[in-house]
Design a protein around this motif. Structure first.
Motif: not given
Length: 123
Positions: A3, A21, A23, A28, A33, A76, A97, A112
């Motif tokens: 990320l 951000c 990913a 995704f 998020m 993403n 995430a 994450y």
């Protein structure tokens, strides 16, 4: 899994910034998020979250009328538009995430994490 947060910087009070951000390494579009922030000497706090579909969002009360969270699943990427910034918004901002929407403000629910981007708001 990665990320990558970006967009932080120095801005005067009342100004705006947009954090991004991006990913990689996971699907995704299947992940909710969130953004969290941590100011020096303070605990990490929830800022905002967005469901995987983009159809649901949740905000901390202090940012609700000033920040807007959105996402582009084709890229993403999740975006945090921050307007009317205040010195108390100064912090390192982290994107994260997770799967599942229950308790979106609970950082322990996120799997994450990105590396963070520093936002400094001067008075």
């Amino acid at each position: 899994v990665q990320l990558q947060a970006s967009g932080g910087g120095l801005v005067q009070a009342g100004g705006s910034l947009r954090l991004s951000c991006t990913a990689s390494g996971f699907i995704f579009s299947r992940r909710d998020m969130g953004w969290f922030r941590q100011a020096p000497g303070k605990e990490r706090e929830f800022v905002a979250a967005i469901a995987s579909s983009g159809l649901k969002t949740n905000y901390q009360d202090s940012v609700k009328d000033r920040f807007t969270l959105s996402r582009d699943n084709a890229k993403n990427t999740v975006y945090l538009q921050m307007n009317s910034l205040k010195p108390k918004d100064t912090a390192v901002y982290y994107c994260a995430a997770r799967t599942g929407w229950q308790y979106p403000s609970t950082w322990e629910k996120y799997d994450y994490w990105g590396q963070g981007t520093l936002v400094t708001v001067s008075s």
